[in-house]
Design an enzyme around this catalytic site. Structure first.
Site, PDB file in Angstrom:
ATOM      1  N   ALA B  36      36.449  45.921  32.873  1.00 18.75           N
ATOM      2  CA  ALA B  36      36.656  44.290  32.252  1.00 18.75           C
ATOM      3  C   ALA B  36      34.974  43.453  33.590  1.00 18.75           C
ATOM      4  CB  ALA B  36      38.420  43.115  32.320  1.00 18.75           C
ATOM      5  N   ASP B  57      32.223  55.063  35.907  1.00 22.99           N
ATOM      6  CA  ASP B  57      33.396  54.886  35.903  1.00 22.99           C
ATOM      7  C   ASP B  57      33.845  56.136  35.475  1.00 22.99           C
ATOM      8  OD1 ASP B  57      35.094  52.445  35.365  1.00 22.99           O
ATOM      9  OD2 ASP B  57      36.012  54.387  33.854  1.00 22.99           O
ATOM     10  N   LYS B  83      34.114  55.641  29.174  1.00 18.07           N
ATOM     11  CA  LYS B  83      33.776  54.543  28.904  1.00 18.07           C
ATOM     12  C   LYS B  83      32.078  53.992  29.420  1.00 18.07           C
ATOM     13  CE  LYS B  83      38.069  52.108  30.132  1.00 18.07           C
ATOM     14  NZ  LYS B  83      38.847  51.049  31.449  1.00 18.07           N
ATOM     15  N   ASP B 127      39.036  48.549  40.815  1.00 16.43           N
ATOM     16  CA  ASP B 127      40.089  48.136  40.711  1.00 16.43           C
ATOM     17  C   ASP B 127      40.734  48.419  41.540  1.00 16.43           C
ATOM     18  OD1 ASP B 127      40.378  50.111  40.154  1.00 16.43           O
ATOM     19  OD2 ASP B 127      41.228  50.628  38.077  1.00 16.43           O
ATOM     20  N   THR B 131      37.409  52.223  46.619  1.00 19.07           N
ATOM     21  CA  THR B 131      36.447  51.694  46.693  1.00 19.07           C
ATOM     22  C   THR B 131      35.148  50.717  47.061  1.00 19.07           C
ATOM     23  OG1 THR B 131      37.314  52.841  44.537  1.00 19.07           O
ATOM     24  CG2 THR B 131      34.853  52.361  44.724  1.00 19.07           C
ATOM     25  N   CYS B 168      31.484  41.119  56.874  1.00 13.39           N
ATOM     26  CA  CYS B 168      31.524  41.834  55.085  1.00 13.39           C
ATOM     27  C   CYS B 168      33.167  41.972  54.589  1.00 13.39           C
ATOM     28  CB  CYS B 168      31.386  43.753  55.875  1.00 13.39           C
ATOM     29  SG  CYS B 168      32.263  43.963  56.760  1.00 13.39           S
ATOM     30  N   CYS B 183      48.619  44.263  38.578  1.00 13.02           N
ATOM     31  CA  CYS B 183      48.358  44.159  37.875  1.00 13.02           C
ATOM     32  C   CYS B 183      49.419  44.690  37.003  1.00 13.02           C
ATOM     33  CB  CYS B 183      47.036  45.471  37.496  1.00 13.02           C
ATOM     34  SG  CYS B 183      46.290  44.772  38.854  1.00 13.02           S
TER      35      CYS B 183
END
Lengths: 67, 340
Positions: B36, B57, B83, B127, B131, B168, B183
């Site tokens: 998104a 992705d 994607k 998400d 990462t 950070c 989610c």
């Protein structure tokens, strides 16, 4: 007693007047929030010992992972 | 109107001007994630005339993406197009002047060290926090600003991180949040995505056009449904002993010991398994072997096997998505059952 949380006035019940209890009332993980009281950031170690006062302006931002 | 007018309205905006437009044109943005946030960020930067955009992705398009992932079509979902591939095609249709590089990959240490070469800014559209903390470390190590963005339900937040100046993400986090926290239950509405993206892209354009003094400088959050917003000045939270941005950084998330080989995908009832070393899967060969075991379908990029209540999707880079479970152990068992 009432305080402002993210701009909204909310009523705090007696015995639930710490930053920690406020965070928990929103069902948030204390480790994943940043809290500011009257423009001052509260250290995570002090959530339990910081007592809310009438009219405090609290900002709470919590981290989420979705995207 | 001609092509020359393409960026006229953006150039008329005084803080950008013709010079700012040239700066945008000379910039390379890395967008990590093409869900998104990633699709909306990529479209916005592509229309704004960014010189080069790399979009990465690990996943492919599904029907449940179409409600908010704005670069994708029904055909992309029907054909399960990766994607990054589908995004690149749509971005080229929007602005053929932009050099779009698409990468179908799971970003871990080795990948990110390659991806950031010649990059001016990193936009977070992932998400998960694994990462993000990787992005956070490489941003400090390579001195590249990055913009955190995330959303769930009607809530979203964003933070701009500039090495050497701002705190950070590691300074602000006490613990690593688990990816699939909310989610599954909370869903997401598209306007929440758009607000986060509006903040991320605006901050990116400020940075790329030399308007550093206009940066927001705060951690921002909002809830569109509860009609709330919040902004906290976090500059004082920069920690001298931070392992990522402190005086003696160790960049813990660039250490292989931290790299994740399995991950539960946010909101998908899916586990991803990634082989430890770089491998290549021959999908033709695999299809032959798997045919007796269930229903197999395949395109140029991936192979899908449906067996019982599970569906396994194999990518050419060796990754496998195990749908129908959130249990890593169960997923691994199925994986080993089919790929040995």
């Amino acid at each position: 007693m009432s305080v402002f949380v993210n701009g909204k006035e909310i009523v705090i019940s007696t015995g639930k007047n710490t930053i920690l209890s406020l965070i928990e009332s929103y069902e948030l993980n204390p480790k994943l929030v940043i809290v500011e009281r009257n423009k001052e950031i509260i250290e995570k170690d002090n959530y339990k010992s910081t007592i809310l006062k009438q009219g405090d302006h609290i900002e709470i931002v919590h981290f989420v992972g979705g995207g | 109107m001609t092509v020359i007018d393409r960026y006229s309205r953006q150039e008329l905006f005084q803080p950008i001007g013709k010079l700012g437009q040239q700066n945008i044109r000379n910039s390379h943005a890395l967008v990590i994630g093409a869900g998104a946030l990633g699709t909306a960020i990529a479209e916005s930067l592509t229309r704004a005339g960014i010189g080069k955009l790399t979009i990465v992705d690990r996943d492919y398009v599904e029907w449940s993406n179409l409600q908010r992932q704005q670069l994708y079509s029904e055909a992309d979902a029907r054909d399960r197009i990766p994607k990054a591939v589908a995004a690149k095609k749509r971005l080229y249709d929007i602005n053929s002047d932009v050099e779009v590089v698409s990468q179908v990959m799971d970003v871990s240490i080795e990948e990110i060290e390659q991806l950031i070469i010649d990059v001016d800014i990193i936009l977070d559209a992932t998400d998960n926090f694994d990462t993000r903390l990787l992005i956070n470390d490489i941003s400090q190590k390579a001195n590249i600003p990055w913009i955190y963005g995330a959303c769930v339900g009607s809530y979203g937040l964003s933070l701009t991180i500039i090495p050497g100046e701002t705190p950070c993400l590691q300074c602000l986090l006490d613990t690593i949040p688990l990816g699939g926290m909310t989610c599954d239950t909370a869903g997401i509405i598209s306007p929440a995505v758009q607000i986060v993206v509006a903040h991320q892209v605006t901050e990116a354009i400020k940075l790329l056009t030399g308007n550093q003094s206009s940066l927001r400088g705060s951690l921002l959050s909002f809830d569109l449904w509860l009609n709330q917003s919040s902004s906290i000045a976090v500059d004082k939270m920069k920690k001298e002993d931070c392992p990522s941005c402190g005086n003696i950084p160790s960049y813990p998330f660039l250490d292989k010991a931290h790299s994740t080989k399995t991950a539960v995908l946010c909101g998908r009832n899916t586990v991803q398994i990634r082989p430890g070393k770089n491998t290549t899967l021959n999908l033709e060969k695999l299809a032959l072997g798997l045919k007796p075991l269930g229903q197999v379908s395949k395109n140029d990029y991936l192979l899908s096997l449906t067996t019982g209540e599970h569906r396994l999707v194999f990518f050419t880079d060796g990754r496998v998505l195990v749908h129908g479970t959130k249990d890593i152990t169960e997923a691994k068992k199925l994986y080993h059952q089919f790929v040995g």
